[in-house]
Design an enzyme around this catalytic site. Structure first.
Site, PDB file in Angstrom:
ATOM      1  N   SER A 255      -6.172   2.889  -0.717  1.00 28.91           N
ATOM      2  CA  SER A 255      -5.177   3.846  -1.184  1.00 28.91           C
ATOM      3  C   SER A 255      -4.808   3.526  -2.618  1.00 28.91           C
ATOM      4  CB  SER A 255      -3.924   3.761  -0.302  1.00 28.91           C
ATOM      5  OG  SER A 255      -2.813   4.327  -0.950  1.00 28.91           O
ATOM      6  N   LYS A 256      -4.478   4.560  -3.379  1.00 25.13           N
ATOM      7  CA  LYS A 256      -4.085   4.337  -4.776  1.00 25.13           C
ATOM      8  C   LYS A 256      -2.762   3.568  -4.861  1.00 25.13           C
ATOM      9  CE  LYS A 256      -6.658   8.239  -6.637  1.00 25.13           C
ATOM     10  NZ  LYS A 256      -6.646   9.528  -7.333  1.00 25.13           N
ATOM     11  N   ARG A 257      -2.078   3.464  -3.726  1.00 23.10           N
ATOM     12  CA  ARG A 257      -0.831   2.676  -3.684  1.00 23.10           C
ATOM     13  C   ARG A 257      -1.084   1.238  -3.243  1.00 23.10           C
ATOM     14  NH1 ARG A 257       0.232   7.664  -1.774  1.00 23.10           N
ATOM     15  NH2 ARG A 257      -0.151   7.064   0.378  1.00 23.10           N
ATOM     16  N   ASP A 258      -2.339   0.925  -2.969  1.00 22.07           N
ATOM     17  CA  ASP A 258      -2.709  -0.432  -2.539  1.00 22.07           C
ATOM     18  C   ASP A 258      -2.750  -1.344  -3.761  1.00 22.07           C
ATOM     19  OD1 ASP A 258      -3.796  -2.745  -1.575  1.00 22.07           O
ATOM     20  OD2 ASP A 258      -5.511  -1.816  -0.598  1.00 22.07           O
TER      21      ASP A 258
END
Length: 486
Positions: A255-258
């Site tokens: 995820s780009k939030r990872d």
């Protein structure tokens, strides 16, 4: 192959070039070049509200940095221009009118509030994937005209055919099947006149004569909608191939939030990773060659690439493997190239001035040379070489254990004397001085070298000791030994 291979990477400028996008672009590029075809970069910029400044440039600049050269795009043109969707609105409008005329599409006047209420009602009935309820599907010509005359805004929806099976041979997954009954009438043109992705992409792929479409598996469910558009115009489908997910080391979807993984190509560039290593790493992220070899040049990848070896299982983004691979490429660089890669990071960290004298540059070159084989990426030099920029050393527990040896005071006193007497401060001279300490004290091996290393560098492990002491400098080395001996 009977016709020219033409593939495309079609990013949205809503963000910068991401790991997943880079891999998609790379596999398309390798497939095209393996078959002597063309690789096209098309910009899908219809999501106007989410487009970000610099997003377009990031996509193109970082592809070029990686060595993924394209044959047609917005900056170099090509026979199928324009390559921005917002510059192709007339094409989408013209063909939407054709779909309306043939009854394959219709105008929908439902408000967002009504659509939301319908979705909630379906959810309440236990419908897992709510679809459009078809309110406007059967409006008469007169009713449509009246609503238009009243100025009611509308979208254009595709009239999904009943009882149609959409199946195709996916280049990665094999046979894939969808049923039209599971797909509600969907919007092809929004109320503002902007086409939706699943509609515009088909027209672009058709008119740009795209032969094969390799993309992420998140697009798999879009495929039947796109096949409907192809069918409505009687056009031939491209061959589809859907690549598996990239997962992190916890086997979770990337995820780009990872924050556990650096997500954007420009960040790796800024950290001092090499484009050749990134190219190599991305090429193995969901594809495998025959044999055990993992290091290949771009030309070798083009020669051996076979879409049949694209993985059907999720691809793990292994950070350790990436740093190992980048280290392999750094080892092959000349010292001059490694200095060019890493010196700017020492300057950016404020450890060295922006403008270096010849003497400072020579010192920095020697310093970086100590870590040439050890360095995994350019900016790592800041941490690796920190001992040379410290004014005060703090010993960790391992270092303290070394310094607790009963022979240490004698060794350090003798080494201080030897350092002070040195006329030339070179690695060979320092090495000879250490040898003289051994003769004077009778201590050798770890009992000799470890205390000297810890006191002068503050570390229990590191580069060649005489070289390190010379780079620390005679004055600073004597000062450190002297402070310990007090």
């Amino acid at each position: 192959m009977t016709k020219e291979v033409r593939v495309r990477y079609a990013p949205s400028p809503t963000g910068f070039l991401h790991i997943g996008g880079a891999r998609t672009a790379l596999f398309n590029y390798l497939y095209a070049k393996h078959h002597n075809g063309k690789f096209i970069v098309r910009i899908e910029d219809t999501d106007i509200e989410r487009n970000v400044e610099g997003g377009e440039a990031s996509q193109l600049d970082n592809l070029k940095w990686l060595g993924i050269e394209y044959d047609e795009s917005i900056d170099i043109g090509g026979p199928y221009a324009p390559y921005r969707q917002m510059e192709r609105l007339d094409i989408y409008k013209e063909h939407a009118e054709k779909l309306l005329e043939q009854g394959a599409a219709y105008k929908c006047f439902c408000s967002s509030e009504k659509l939301e209420a319908s979705r909630e009602e379906q959810k309440a009935r236990g419908v897992a994937a709510p679809t459009y309820d078809g309110t406007c599907r059967h409006l008469s010509t007169e009713e449509v005209a009246a609503k238009e005359a009243a100025g009611e805004p509308y979208t254009i929806r595709m009239r999904v055919p009943a009882n149609v099976t959409y199946d195709f041979e996916d280049l990665v997954r094999g046979q894939v099947t969808f049923e039209s009954k599971d797909i509600g009438d969907w919007v092809i043109v929004k109320a503002n006149g902007i086409p939706t992705y699943n509609y515009a992409v088909v027209l672009d792929d058709h008119f740009m004569e795209i032969s094969h479409v390799f993309r992420g598996e998140e697009h798999l469910s879009n495929t039947p909608k796109q096949m409907m558009i192809f069918d409505a115009f009687g056009w031939e489908y491209p061959r589809f191939g859907h690549m598996t997910l990239i997962i992190n080391e916890n086997r979770k979807k990337l995820s780009k939030r990872d924050e556990s993984i650096i997500q954007f190509v420009t960040q790796y560039k800024d950290l001092g990773y090499l484009p050749e290593a990134m190219f190599n790493f991305f090429a193995l992220l969901g594809w495998s060659p025959e044999g055990e070899e993992e290091i290949f040049s771009k030309e070798e990848f083009i020669k051996i690439f076979d879409e049949k070896r694209l993985s059907k299982s999720p691809s793990m983004f292994d950070k350790q493997k990436l740093t190992w691979m980048n280290n392999q490429y750094i080892k092959k660089l000349s010292l001059e190239e490694v200095v060019a890669l890493s010196l700017p990071h020492l300057q950016k960290a404020g450890l060295l001035p922006e403008e270096l004298t010849a003497e400072q540059h020579a010192w920095a070159t020697d310093l970086i040379g100590l870590y040439h084989d050890q360095m995994s990426f350019g900016s790592e030099i800041v941490e690796l070489s920190s001992l040379f920029f410290k004014d005060h050393i703090e010993y960790d527990e391992e270092a303290k254990a070394v310094l607790a040896g009963e022979q240490v005071p004698e060794v350090m006193a003798a080494f201080k004397t030897q350092l002070e007497e040195l006329e030339e401060f070179t690695p060979d001279a320092v090495k000879a001085a250490i040898k003289d300490v051994q003769k004077a004290t009778g201590h050798k091996g770890k009992n000799l070298f470890m205390p000297i290393r810890v006191v002068t560098t503050g570390e229990t492990h590191g580069p060649e000791l005489p070289n390190a002491i010379c780079l620390i400098g005679k004055e600073k080395a004597i000062d450190r030994v002297g402070k310990f001996a007090q």
